[in-house]
Design a protein around this motif. Structure first.
Motif, PDB file in Angstrom:
ATOM      1  N   ARG A   1     -12.233   1.651 -16.673  1.00 54.26           N
ATOM      2  CA  ARG A   1     -12.536   3.010 -16.240  1.00 54.26           C
ATOM      3  C   ARG A   1     -13.686   3.616 -17.039  1.00 54.26           C
ATOM      4  O   ARG A   1     -14.473   4.408 -16.519  1.00 54.26           O
ATOM      5  CB  ARG A   1     -11.291   3.903 -16.365  1.00 54.26           C
ATOM      6  CG  ARG A   1     -10.074   3.446 -15.591  1.00 54.26           C
ATOM      7  CD  ARG A   1     -10.402   2.863 -14.234  1.00 54.26           C
ATOM      8  NE  ARG A   1     -11.072   3.814 -13.345  1.00 54.26           N
ATOM      9  CZ  ARG A   1     -11.768   3.505 -12.287  1.00 54.26           C
ATOM     10  NH1 ARG A   1     -11.946   2.225 -11.992  1.00 54.26           N
ATOM     11  NH2 ARG A   1     -12.310   4.434 -11.541  1.00 54.26           N
ATOM     12  N   LEU A   2     -13.782   3.253 -18.315  1.00 53.46           N
ATOM     13  CA  LEU A   2     -14.918   3.719 -19.119  1.00 53.46           C
ATOM     14  C   LEU A   2     -16.232   3.231 -18.531  1.00 53.46           C
ATOM     15  O   LEU A   2     -17.245   3.937 -18.558  1.00 53.46           O
ATOM     16  CB  LEU A   2     -14.782   3.235 -20.565  1.00 53.46           C
ATOM     17  CG  LEU A   2     -13.860   4.046 -21.493  1.00 53.46           C
ATOM     18  CD1 LEU A   2     -13.693   3.343 -22.825  1.00 53.46           C
ATOM     19  CD2 LEU A   2     -14.399   5.459 -21.713  1.00 53.46           C
ATOM     20  N   HIS A   3     -16.228   2.021 -18.000  1.00 54.04           N
ATOM     21  CA  HIS A   3     -17.456   1.467 -17.428  1.00 54.04           C
ATOM     22  C   HIS A   3     -17.782   2.059 -16.061  1.00 54.04           C
ATOM     23  O   HIS A   3     -18.963   2.148 -15.692  1.00 54.04           O
ATOM     24  CB  HIS A   3     -17.332  -0.058 -17.304  1.00 54.04           C
ATOM     25  CG  HIS A   3     -17.602  -0.786 -18.581  1.00 54.04           C
ATOM     26  ND1 HIS A   3     -16.705  -0.803 -19.621  1.00 54.04           N
ATOM     27  CD2 HIS A   3     -18.688  -1.511 -18.982  1.00 54.04           C
ATOM     28  CE1 HIS A   3     -17.204  -1.521 -20.614  1.00 54.04           C
ATOM     29  NE2 HIS A   3     -18.397  -1.964 -20.251  1.00 54.04           N
ATOM     30  N   SER A   4     -16.755   2.479 -15.317  1.00 52.41           N
ATOM     31  CA  SER A   4     -16.994   2.898 -13.939  1.00 52.41           C
ATOM     32  C   SER A   4     -17.061   4.412 -13.744  1.00 52.41           C
ATOM     33  O   SER A   4     -17.648   4.875 -12.754  1.00 52.41           O
ATOM     34  CB  SER A   4     -15.906   2.317 -13.030  1.00 52.41           C
ATOM     35  OG  SER A   4     -14.625   2.772 -13.432  1.00 52.41           O
ATOM     36  N   CYS A   5     -16.460   5.196 -14.634  1.00 55.39           N
ATOM     37  CA  CYS A   5     -16.466   6.654 -14.448  1.00 55.39           C
ATOM     38  C   CYS A   5     -17.861   7.223 -14.691  1.00 55.39           C
ATOM     39  O   CYS A   5     -18.530   6.860 -15.665  1.00 55.39           O
ATOM     40  CB  CYS A   5     -15.464   7.308 -15.397  1.00 55.39           C
ATOM     41  SG  CYS A   5     -13.752   7.077 -14.900  1.00 55.39           S
ATOM     42  N   PRO A   6     -18.291   8.148 -13.839  1.00 59.40           N
ATOM     43  CA  PRO A   6     -19.657   8.690 -13.966  1.00 59.40           C
ATOM     44  C   PRO A   6     -19.820   9.648 -15.154  1.00 59.40           C
ATOM     45  O   PRO A   6     -20.924   9.789 -15.680  1.00 59.40           O
ATOM     46  CB  PRO A   6     -19.868   9.415 -12.639  1.00 59.40           C
ATOM     47  CG  PRO A   6     -18.479   9.770 -12.174  1.00 59.40           C
ATOM     48  CD  PRO A   6     -17.601   8.668 -12.648  1.00 59.40           C
ATOM     49  N   ASP A   7     -18.734  10.334 -15.535  1.00 61.86           N
ATOM     50  CA  ASP A   7     -18.857  11.291 -16.640  1.00 61.86           C
ATOM     51  C   ASP A   7     -17.531  11.391 -17.389  1.00 61.86           C
ATOM     52  O   ASP A   7     -16.516  10.822 -16.978  1.00 61.86           O
ATOM     53  CB  ASP A   7     -19.280  12.670 -16.119  1.00 61.86           C
ATOM     54  CG  ASP A   7     -18.389  13.159 -14.980  1.00 61.86           C
ATOM     55  OD1 ASP A   7     -17.150  13.211 -15.179  1.00 61.86           O
ATOM     56  OD2 ASP A   7     -18.918  13.448 -13.882  1.00 61.86           O
ATOM     57  N   LEU A   8     -17.551  12.144 -18.482  1.00 60.22           N
ATOM     58  CA  LEU A   8     -16.387  12.263 -19.353  1.00 60.22           C
ATOM     59  C   LEU A   8     -15.236  12.978 -18.660  1.00 60.22           C
ATOM     60  O   LEU A   8     -14.059  12.596 -18.836  1.00 60.22           O
ATOM     61  CB  LEU A   8     -16.777  13.024 -20.630  1.00 60.22           C
ATOM     62  CG  LEU A   8     -15.703  13.116 -21.716  1.00 60.22           C
ATOM     63  CD1 LEU A   8     -15.273  11.738 -22.177  1.00 60.22           C
ATOM     64  CD2 LEU A   8     -16.228  13.927 -22.899  1.00 60.22           C
ATOM     65  N   VAL A   9     -15.530  13.980 -17.850  1.00 62.97           N
ATOM     66  CA  VAL A   9     -14.484  14.731 -17.157  1.00 62.97           C
ATOM     67  C   VAL A   9     -13.713  13.821 -16.210  1.00 62.97           C
ATOM     68  O   VAL A   9     -12.482  13.841 -16.151  1.00 62.97           O
ATOM     69  CB  VAL A   9     -15.091  15.930 -16.394  1.00 62.97           C
ATOM     70  CG1 VAL A   9     -14.007  16.636 -15.581  1.00 62.97           C
ATOM     71  CG2 VAL A   9     -15.740  16.912 -17.362  1.00 62.97           C
ATOM     72  N   SER A  10     -14.443  12.989 -15.478  1.00 64.64           N
ATOM     73  CA  SER A  10     -13.792  12.061 -14.539  1.00 64.64           C
ATOM     74  C   SER A  10     -12.901  11.083 -15.287  1.00 64.64           C
ATOM     75  O   SER A  10     -11.797  10.752 -14.832  1.00 64.64           O
ATOM     76  CB  SER A  10     -14.846  11.292 -13.743  1.00 64.64           C
ATOM     77  OG  SER A  10     -15.659  12.186 -13.009  1.00 64.64           O
TER      78      SER A  10
END
Length: 402
Positions: A46-55
């Motif tokens: 998920r760290l690699h795929s999420c666009p930003d910190l909030v997501s």
């Protein structure tokens, strides 16, 4: 800080200088780390795929919810009576009969010796839900300081002390402020795992204890004494080709008779002195006479003497002696892959030509014959030629077509 079902979880996400979320590092307390232990690969994904910190934080809460649902029972401390009862039972049984205790007092291994001096273990799974901190606090409250010292011998103290250092701010209320779960032990028996050739079923009453299980374990050992005597005689006086390191629960032995000739015997653990199932392995010109002798002499089987001696008498042979020959005299490599063991299997197919007698793994020979244009197959029987002497060879195989 994440709040879920009234519980606070502190977490820190450290971003690198390039502010790339995929390279971020997550720091959290030991409790949250334990909860998310089995989900680390998902978090990295998920760290690699999420666009930003909030997501990522939103997805982290979802992962945490799933993890808590799967492990929620692990965070409900057992009542003090559970631990005090269990430790008291261990003291009554005797710590000299305890081989292992885990940190949460949920897995216990008891040892026993049968009348022949053989050592055995029974593993008890008590399915206790409390953690080691709960155990330590409850033992203190119940006055089991001496028992804690005993448990330290079994390598529990190190983990408990680590919890003490990390969780020094916890209050006694961890044992008294939460809703207590109903302990299965001693109302219900623990799961018993044994290395037996038969099922080990215990009879249990709510007033029973670990002593009850240990006594039933000893009784079961004695009921299997003749079986293990039989198997020990085979293991000690013959060359056993398979299994390589037989477990106490193993009922089969493949015994060497000669070069590339063996017999597989399946012993009935309830009637170990009765005629076992016998399956001969080797070239037909060698094993066919053995089959004939077994069939003709079957009426001579004497349940008053050992299984091994009966086999010698019926087959009119002496099994190769361990004192004279080495196991390597019987463990011939496969003529195709040039190895003895292939995925745990040993060569069990032999060329019928007396001057050849080359052994093969069934899988190797099947694949070889399948690749020959001259081979033909009828159902599960394939007809071809020996890779060494080119003599006709037949393979009845359970190997499926690739």
């Amino acid at each position: 800080m994440l709040i879920f079902k009234g519980r606070d979880f502190h977490i820190r996400i450290l971003l690198p200088t390039d502010s790339q979320l995929k390279n971020a590092r997550i720091e959290c307390g030991w409790q949250l780390k334990k909860i998310l232990h089995g989900y680390r690969h998902i978090l990295k994904q998920r760290l690699h795929s999420c666009p930003d910190l909030v997501s990522f934080v939103v997805e982290l809460k979802t992962i945490l919810e799933i993890a808590l649902k799967n492990t929620q029972e692990l965070h409900v401390p057992r009542p003090p009576e559970y631990y005090s009862c269990l430790v008291r039972d261990l003291e009554i049984l005797g710590w000299n009969k305890v081989a292992y205790v885990d940190a949460g007092l949920t897995t216990i291994k008891l040892k026993a010796e049968d009348s022949r001096g053989r050592q055995h273990l029974v593993t008890l799974r008590l399915n206790a839900k409390g953690g080691s901190w709960d155990l330590f606090v409850c033992l203190l409250k119940q006055g089991f300081l001496n028992c804690f010292l005993v448990l330290a011998v079994y390598a529990i103290a190190a983990q408990l002390l680590q919890y003490l250092l990390v969780c020094h701010c916890l209050h006694w209320k961890c044992c008294i402020g939460l809703k207590e779960a109903t302990s299965q032990y001693p109302t219900e028996p623990p799961d018993c795992i044994v290395d037996f050739p038969v099922q080990f079923a215990i009879s249990w009453m709510p007033q029973d204890s670990l002593v009850t299980i240990h006594n039933q374990f000893l009784a079961a050992l004695e009921s299997l004494k003749e079986f293990w005597d039989t198997m020990d005689e085979i293991d000690g006086k013959t060359w056993v080709l398979e299994p390589e390191n037989p477990a106490r629960g193993a009922t089969a032995r493949r015994i060497a008779i000669g070069s590339n000739v063996s017999v597989n015997v399946e012993v009935d653990p309830r009637h170990p002195k009765m005629l076992p199932e016998c399956y001969f392995l080797g070239a037909d010109h060698v094993v066919n006479p053995l089959r004939t002798k077994l069939n003709n002499n079957m009426h001579l089987w004497d349940p008053e003497i050992s299984l091994l001696q009966n086999l010698k008498d019926l087959l009119e042979i002496d099994f190769p002696s361990r004192a004279v020959l080495e196991k390597s005299d019987f463990t011939k490599d496969c003529g195709i892959c040039y190895a003895y063991r292939l995925h745990g299997a040993v060569p069990d197919q032999v060329c019928d030509e007396p001057r050849c007698g080359q052994p093969f793994h069934q899988a190797c020979l099947y694949e070889w014959l399948q690749g020959l244009p001259s081979s033909r197959q009828s159902f599960n029987v394939i007809f071809g030629e020996c890779p060494y002497c080119n003599k006709p060879l037949t393979l009845k195989s359970s190997v499926k077509k690739p």
